[in-house]
Structure formats: structure tokens, C-alpha cells
Design a protein around this motif. Structure first.
Motif, PDB file in Angstrom:
ATOM      1  N   THR A  16     -63.934  -8.630   7.526  1.00 32.39           N
ATOM      2  CA  THR A  16     -63.358  -9.101   8.778  1.00 32.39           C
ATOM      3  C   THR A  16     -62.793 -10.503   8.639  1.00 32.39           C
ATOM      4  OG1 THR A  16     -64.941  -7.772  10.035  1.00 32.39           O
ATOM      5  CG2 THR A  16     -63.828  -9.545  11.219  1.00 32.39           C
ATOM      6  N   ARG A  17     -61.586 -10.691   9.163  1.00 34.96           N
ATOM      7  CA  ARG A  17     -60.960 -12.011   9.233  1.00 34.96           C
ATOM      8  C   ARG A  17     -61.126 -12.539  10.654  1.00 34.96           C
ATOM      9  NH1 ARG A  17     -55.068 -10.812   6.839  1.00 34.96           N
ATOM     10  NH2 ARG A  17     -55.434  -8.816   7.908  1.00 34.96           N
ATOM     11  N   LYS A  18     -61.648 -13.762  10.778  1.00 30.55           N
ATOM     12  CA  LYS A  18     -62.072 -14.264  12.079  1.00 30.55           C
ATOM     13  C   LYS A  18     -61.185 -15.404  12.579  1.00 30.55           C
ATOM     14  CE  LYS A  18     -66.998 -13.203  11.287  1.00 30.55           C
ATOM     15  NZ  LYS A  18     -67.232 -12.318  12.445  1.00 30.55           N
ATOM     16  N   ILE A  19     -60.754 -15.273  13.833  1.00 32.90           N
ATOM     17  CA  ILE A  19     -60.095 -16.354  14.560  1.00 32.90           C
ATOM     18  C   ILE A  19     -61.058 -16.828  15.631  1.00 32.90           C
ATOM     19  CG2 ILE A  19     -58.222 -16.966  16.138  1.00 32.90           C
ATOM     20  CD1 ILE A  19     -56.499 -14.854  14.741  1.00 32.90           C
ATOM     21  N   LEU A  20     -61.349 -18.116  15.644  1.00 31.33           N
ATOM     22  CA  LEU A  20     -62.249 -18.683  16.644  1.00 31.33           C
ATOM     23  C   LEU A  20     -61.477 -19.629  17.551  1.00 31.33           C
ATOM     24  CD1 LEU A  20     -65.140 -19.127  17.766  1.00 31.33           C
ATOM     25  CD2 LEU A  20     -65.360 -21.019  16.143  1.00 31.33           C
ATOM     26  N   ILE A  21     -61.616 -19.442  18.854  1.00 26.99           N
ATOM     27  CA  ILE A  21     -61.003 -20.318  19.861  1.00 26.99           C
ATOM     28  C   ILE A  21     -62.118 -21.067  20.558  1.00 26.99           C
ATOM     29  CG2 ILE A  21     -59.559 -20.425  21.934  1.00 26.99           C
ATOM     30  CD1 ILE A  21     -58.524 -17.569  21.054  1.00 26.99           C
ATOM     31  N   ILE A  22     -62.055 -22.394  20.521  1.00 27.62           N
ATOM     32  CA  ILE A  22     -63.104 -23.221  21.138  1.00 27.62           C
ATOM     33  C   ILE A  22     -62.575 -23.764  22.457  1.00 27.62           C
ATOM     34  CG2 ILE A  22     -64.558 -25.267  20.918  1.00 27.62           C
ATOM     35  CD1 ILE A  22     -64.428 -24.946  17.911  1.00 27.62           C
ATOM     36  N   GLY A  23     -63.092 -23.222  23.561  1.00 26.44           N
ATOM     37  CA  GLY A  23     -62.707 -23.704  24.881  1.00 26.44           C
ATOM     38  C   GLY A  23     -62.110 -22.603  25.736  1.00 26.44           C
ATOM     39  N   GLY A  24     -62.560 -22.535  26.997  1.00 25.95           N
ATOM     40  CA  GLY A  24     -62.113 -21.481  27.900  1.00 25.95           C
ATOM     41  C   GLY A  24     -61.316 -22.000  29.074  1.00 25.95           C
ATOM     42  N   ILE A  39     -61.015 -11.718  17.030  1.00 24.69           N
ATOM     43  CA  ILE A  39     -60.763 -12.940  17.805  1.00 24.69           C
ATOM     44  C   ILE A  39     -61.974 -13.193  18.696  1.00 24.69           C
ATOM     45  CG2 ILE A  39     -59.222 -14.105  19.427  1.00 24.69           C
ATOM     46  CD1 ILE A  39     -57.086 -11.994  18.654  1.00 24.69           C
ATOM     47  N   THR A  40     -62.484 -14.424  18.651  1.00 26.51           N
ATOM     48  CA  THR A  40     -63.648 -14.795  19.460  1.00 26.51           C
ATOM     49  C   THR A  40     -63.343 -16.081  20.205  1.00 26.51           C
ATOM     50  OG1 THR A  40     -65.183 -13.797  17.873  1.00 26.51           O
ATOM     51  CG2 THR A  40     -66.104 -15.367  19.453  1.00 26.51           C
ATOM     52  N   LEU A  41     -63.659 -16.105  21.478  1.00 21.09           N
ATOM     53  CA  LEU A  41     -63.541 -17.313  22.293  1.00 21.09           C
ATOM     54  C   LEU A  41     -64.940 -17.784  22.667  1.00 21.09           C
ATOM     55  CD1 LEU A  41     -61.020 -18.005  25.145  1.00 21.09           C
ATOM     56  CD2 LEU A  41     -63.428 -18.503  25.496  1.00 21.09           C
ATOM     57  N   VAL A  42     -65.216 -19.053  22.466  1.00 24.94           N
ATOM     58  CA  VAL A  42     -66.510 -19.625  22.834  1.00 24.94           C
ATOM     59  C   VAL A  42     -66.300 -20.668  23.923  1.00 24.94           C
ATOM     60  CG1 VAL A  42     -66.414 -21.301  20.934  1.00 24.94           C
ATOM     61  CG2 VAL A  42     -68.591 -20.823  22.043  1.00 24.94           C
ATOM     62  N   SER A  43     -67.108 -20.576  24.975  1.00 23.03           N
ATOM     63  CA  SER A  43     -67.004 -21.499  26.109  1.00 23.03           C
ATOM     64  C   SER A  43     -68.351 -21.524  26.825  1.00 23.03           C
ATOM     65  CB  SER A  43     -65.906 -21.035  27.072  1.00 23.03           C
ATOM     66  OG  SER A  43     -65.825 -21.881  28.207  1.00 23.03           O
ATOM     67  N   PRO A  44     -68.677 -22.639  27.502  1.00 22.75           N
ATOM     68  CA  PRO A  44     -69.956 -22.702  28.216  1.00 22.75           C
ATOM     69  C   PRO A  44     -70.069 -21.692  29.349  1.00 22.75           C
ATOM     70  CG  PRO A  44     -69.064 -24.905  27.886  1.00 22.75           C
ATOM     71  CD  PRO A  44     -67.975 -23.936  27.524  1.00 22.75           C
ATOM     72  N   ARG A  45     -68.937 -21.119  29.794  1.00 23.32           N
ATOM     73  CA  ARG A  45     -68.977 -20.173  30.914  1.00 23.32           C
ATOM     74  C   ARG A  45     -67.828 -19.184  30.761  1.00 23.32           C
ATOM     75  NH1 ARG A  45     -67.852 -25.292  32.116  1.00 23.32           N
ATOM     76  NH2 ARG A  45     -65.650 -25.725  32.459  1.00 23.32           N
ATOM     77  N   PRO A  77     -68.874 -18.610  11.279  1.00 23.89           N
ATOM     78  CA  PRO A  77     -67.788 -18.834  10.313  1.00 23.89           C
ATOM     79  C   PRO A  77     -66.438 -18.408  10.896  1.00 23.89           C
ATOM     80  CG  PRO A  77     -68.905 -16.786   9.810  1.00 23.89           C
ATOM     81  CD  PRO A  77     -69.619 -17.376  10.999  1.00 23.89           C
ATOM     82  N   TYR A  78     -65.388 -19.024  10.416  1.00 27.45           N
ATOM     83  CA  TYR A  78     -64.045 -18.637  10.859  1.00 27.45           C
ATOM     84  C   TYR A  78     -63.083 -18.737   9.680  1.00 27.45           C
ATOM     85  CZ  TYR A  78     -63.045 -23.689  10.955  1.00 27.45           C
ATOM     86  OH  TYR A  78     -62.879 -25.008  10.610  1.00 27.45           O
ATOM     87  N   ASP A  79     -61.987 -18.002   9.781  1.00 26.61           N
ATOM     88  CA  ASP A  79     -60.890 -18.144   8.834  1.00 26.61           C
ATOM     89  C   ASP A  79     -59.813 -19.062   9.394  1.00 26.61           C
ATOM     90  OD1 ASP A  79     -61.453 -16.101   6.557  1.00 26.61           O
ATOM     91  OD2 ASP A  79     -61.883 -15.008   8.418  1.00 26.61           O
ATOM     92  N   ARG A  80     -59.585 -18.956  10.707  1.00 26.13           N
ATOM     93  CA  ARG A  80     -58.686 -19.857  11.416  1.00 26.13           C
ATOM     94  C   ARG A  80     -59.362 -20.241  12.731  1.00 26.13           C
ATOM     95  NH1 ARG A  80     -56.818 -18.960   7.189  1.00 26.13           N
ATOM     96  NH2 ARG A  80     -54.632 -18.712   6.533  1.00 26.13           N
ATOM     97  N   MET A  81     -59.102 -21.460  13.161  1.00 29.33           N
ATOM     98  CA  MET A  81     -59.712 -21.935  14.393  1.00 29.33           C
ATOM     99  C   MET A  81     -58.657 -22.632  15.256  1.00 29.33           C
ATOM    100  SD  MET A  81     -61.308 -24.969  15.848  1.00 29.33           S
ATOM    101  CE  MET A  81     -62.250 -25.927  14.661  1.00 29.33           C
ATOM    102  N   VAL A  82     -58.794 -22.495  16.571  1.00 32.34           N
ATOM    103  CA  VAL A  82     -57.943 -23.211  17.514  1.00 32.34           C
ATOM    104  C   VAL A  82     -58.848 -24.042  18.416  1.00 32.34           C
ATOM    105  CG1 VAL A  82     -56.087 -23.083  19.198  1.00 32.34           C
ATOM    106  CG2 VAL A  82     -56.363 -21.238  17.528  1.00 32.34           C
ATOM    107  N   LEU A  83     -58.639 -25.344  18.413  1.00 32.06           N
ATOM    108  CA  LEU A  83     -59.417 -26.228  19.278  1.00 32.06           C
ATOM    109  C   LEU A  83     -58.691 -26.384  20.605  1.00 32.06           C
ATOM    110  CD1 LEU A  83     -61.950 -28.032  19.438  1.00 32.06           C
ATOM    111  CD2 LEU A  83     -60.502 -29.950  18.742  1.00 32.06           C
ATOM    112  N   THR A  84     -59.342 -25.944  21.674  1.00 31.30           N
ATOM    113  CA  THR A  84     -58.771 -26.050  23.020  1.00 31.30           C
ATOM    114  C   THR A  84     -59.859 -26.522  23.988  1.00 31.30           C
ATOM    115  OG1 THR A  84     -59.258 -23.736  23.587  1.00 31.30           O
ATOM    116  CG2 THR A  84     -57.133 -24.181  22.552  1.00 31.30           C
TER     117      THR A  84
END
Length: 402
Positions: free
Chosen positions: A2-10, A37-43, A103-110
Motif C-alpha cells: 500500500t502507498r499512503k497519502i496522509l493529510i494533516i488537518g480537517g 488516503i488518510t485524513l487526521v484531525s481532532p474532530r 507512516p506515509y509515502d506523501r504527506m500534505v500539511l493543512t
């Protein structure tokens, strides 16, 4: 594998990044069936921050989990504690108390921005704000509670610190909010304190006549050329030495980027924002993209850079989502461009003033401006329906409302 894209911030940038990335993955079909694709956010909800100064801020939260489910984006409810860009891992504290090394392969900080709070005496203890949903609800409860307090000049005085975009919208909304609480029995004194030599300094001279007219009509006082230097339980003192007794002081002193930016690269601008290339890749971090309030991005070919606003966050998110997925899949990325720029300043019962261009040419005022503001605030900045086709279409970076 699996290739992972992580998005930080909702927030706006994060949600629209998810839409943009999911759209690319969907278009690539079998070539991208191993992309997660995974998005992580406090809510699991978008807080509509441009509307938190309104009467019912608790209604300004839009659940987005149904949208993410519709486009096959995973969600982690939690807070990113640490980014390790050299290892391509982030540490996440989940809402259930677990610690994940993701872990991630690409990440987007938002991860957005927060209200700037300098170490002024009494600011943290005695000033309200409308930056976050809980703060806006606390202010609402305070305003409603004033009706049971003794009728004094201080109870009826409201100081808004900062005469920029947010301060003006907060101050001009107050007369109507207070009328709903007190009826016509109270004549509030509302004072805007702005340290610059003109009201609305960042808005420039274009809409200033309309702003001044609205403030005069709403009986809102201004103090310019000196900010507030101290706060206490009974009011404020300005840089000019004036004491203003007030039971309500609201701080709107500008924004700074999320502190996570310096965990990606140490060099940031004065607002804590990251420098990015034209395709929104963080300079000095090849596997990390950014969008929204955490980056300073070139918007056009005339040298204008993005501002901390949902207007730029929405469009940047689409481009960042497209580019992070394209980069992972070996496709060409797109240069972020957002040549059309507009502002629409709500001025309470007076109406609103809508401008276009970086020189802010006034196009609509009063009722017509208000109509445009309502359209922006209730339609254009809201997420799409939890329908796969509609949601993926909303992630198209070529969308334009100009």
C-alpha cells in the motif's frame, strides 16, 4: 504494498485536499488501487470559522465523515504530536488515548492557523475570542448572561481589539446580537481599538468609505493609532493611556500558522508559514506538500501571495490534493494559480461591501453586498453532499467561481 497519502488537518484546505486526491485516484482506476488516503484531525467536522462571529456559532460545524466515506478516504480522529519528515512518519495521539506511529509515502500539511496572542498583561485571562468554536460559544454564553447583570456603563460597553477584517465583522454584528438579547432596552457602546492609523488597514483605501459609513450608522466608536496594552476584569488600557471600562473585551489580533510547520522545515515566514514551490511542494521537503494557512503560495503571475483565508485554502486544497496524488503516481503536477481575488466584508445590519482585485475595487455595497456575502457563507464555502460523484467533482482544481 500500500502507498499512503496522509493529510494533516480537517479544515477547508484539508477537506478539499482529500477531495482533490481522491479524484485523481478515482480517475487512475487500477493504476491507483493500492493508494490509501488518510485524513487526521481532532474532530470529524469542518468548523466554518468565517461565521463564528454570528449569533449561533454552535451551528457552524459540518460533519464530514460521510463525505470521506463516499470517496474512500480513511479518517483518524486524533492530534499530530510530531512529524518526522526524514523517516516519513508522524506521531498521532488518537481521541481514544492511543499513540500511533503512522507512516506515509506523501504527506500534505493543512493544519491551519490559530489566533495570535502576544504576552500582553491580562489578555489570556480576560479577553474573549471567536477564533475557535468553543471560544465563540463561550462568548455567546457570556453575552446572553449579561442580561442578568446590573445595568451599568461597563456592562453595556464592548471593546473589540483589532480593526481588521475579523474585528470589523465582530463589531458590526454586535448591535443585532445584543438587540436579540436585550431588546431595545439597552444602548450598547461598542469601541474598536486599532493600533494602525486607519481602520481596516489591510483592506486598503478602496472599501474604507463604506466601512466608515457603516460604523457611523451603527454608532460604533473607533480608536486608531494605538492598540491595547493591558487587560483586566473591568476593561482595558490603550497605548494612548485611555482607560475603557468594559465587561466584554474581544481580541481579534491576527493569525499565525500551526506550530507543526517548523517540524517539517525550520525556516518559516513571520506568520509561521512554509515556503512552497509552484505545485505546493514544501521547499526542502520533497515528499511533503502544503495548503491553506500553513503556506505562503504564489497565487498569480503578478507576484501576489496567498492570505490566511478560506478563499485561498479551498482552491489550494484542490491543487495540493491533485499534486500529492499525481506525484505519488508518477504523473505531472499542476502549478497552483488563483488569479481571481475578491473580498466580502460583512458589516452587520448596514449590509456588506464586496470588492474584486488586489486593489479591492468596490463592486457591491449594502443589500447587494450582503446578498453576495450570504451566498459565499452559506453555499460556496460549504462542503459538497456526501455523494461520490458530486464530491469528486468538487475536488477539481480547475473549478472557478470568478
Amino acid at each position: 504494498m500500500t502507498r499512503k497519502i496522509l493529510i494533516i488537518g480537517g479544515g477547508f484546505a484539508g477537506l478539499w485536499t482529500a477531495l482533490g486526491a481522491a479524484r485523481v485516484v478515482d480517475q487512475q482506476g487500477d493504476k491507483a488501487d493500492d493508494v490509501e488516503i488518510t485524513l487526521v484531525s481532532p474532530r470529524a467536522e469542518l468548523h466554518v470559522r468565517p461565521r463564528l462571529h454570528e449569533t449561533h456559532p454552535e451551528q457552524m460545524a459540518v460533519p464530514f465523515l460521510p463525505i470521506l466515506n463516499a470517496i474512500n478516504v480513511k479518517f483518524i480522529e486524533g492530534t499530530v504530536e510530531r512529524i518526522h519528515p526524514s523517516d516519513r512518519i508522524v506521531d498521532i495521539q488518537t481521541a481514544t488515548g492511543q499513540t500511533l506511529a503512522f507512516p506515509y509515502d506523501r504527506m500534505v500539511l493543512t493544519s491551519g492557523s490559530r489566533l495570535f496572542r502576544p504576552p500582553l498583561p491580562g489578555l489570556a485571562e480576560h479577553a474573549f475570542a471567536v477564533d475557535q468554536l468553543d471560544e465563540a460559544v463561550k462568548l455567546r454564553e457570556h453575552l446572553e448572561g449579561l442580561a442578568s447583570k446590573p445595568d451599568t456603563a461597563a456592562r453595556n460597553t464592548f471593546v473589540v481589539v483589532g480593526g481588521g477584517f475579523t474585528g470589523l465583522e465582530v463589531a458590526t454584528e454586535l448591535p443585532e446580537r445584543l438587540r436579540k438579547i436585550f431588546g431595545d432596552t439597552m444602548r450598547p457602546r461598542i469601541v474598536i481599538v486599532e493600533r494602525a492609523d486607519a481602520i481596516g488597514p489591510d483592506l486598503g483605501p478602496g472599501p474604507r468609505p463604506q466601512i466608515v459609513e457603516a460604523l457611523e450608522q451603527l454608532n460604533i466608536e473607533t480608536r486608531i493609532g494605538g492598540g491595547v496594552v493591558s487587560f483586566d476584569a473591568n476593561g482595558v488600557v490603550t497605548a494612548t493611556g485611555e482607560r475603557i471600562d468594559a465587561a466584554t473585551v474581544i481580541w481579534t489580533g491576527g493569525m499565525v500558522a500551526s506550530a507543526l510547520t517548523t517540524q517539517v522545515v525550520p525556516t518559516v515566514d513571520r506568520q509561521g508559514r512554509l515556503e512552497v514551490t509552484e505545485d505546493l511542494r514544501v521547499t526542502g521537503a520533497k515528499d511533503v506538500f502544503g495548503a491553506g494557512d500553513v503556506v505562503r503560495a504564489l497565487t498569480d503571475d503578478d507576484g501576489h501571495y496567498s492570505l490566511m483565508s478560506c478563499q485561498h485554502a479551498l482552491f489550494m486544497g484542490r491543487f495540493a490534493g491533485y499534486n500529492v496524488a499525481a506525484d505519488l503516481l508518477g504523473l505531472p503536477t499542476k502549478a497552483y494559480r488563483q488569479a481571481f481575488y475578491a473580498t466580502c466584508l460583512d458589516l452587520g445590519s448596514w449590509g456588506a461591501v464586496y470588492t474584486e482585485g488586489w486593489d479591492r475595487q468596490v463592486k457591491l455595497v449594502r443589500a447587494e453586498g450582503k446578498e453576495r456575502k450570504i451566498m459565499i457563507n452559506t453555499q460556496w464555502i460549504y462542503p459538497p453532499a456526501a455523494d461520490r460523484e458530486q464530491a469528486l467533482a468538487a475536488g477539481d482544481p480547475e473549478i472557478s467561481y470568478a
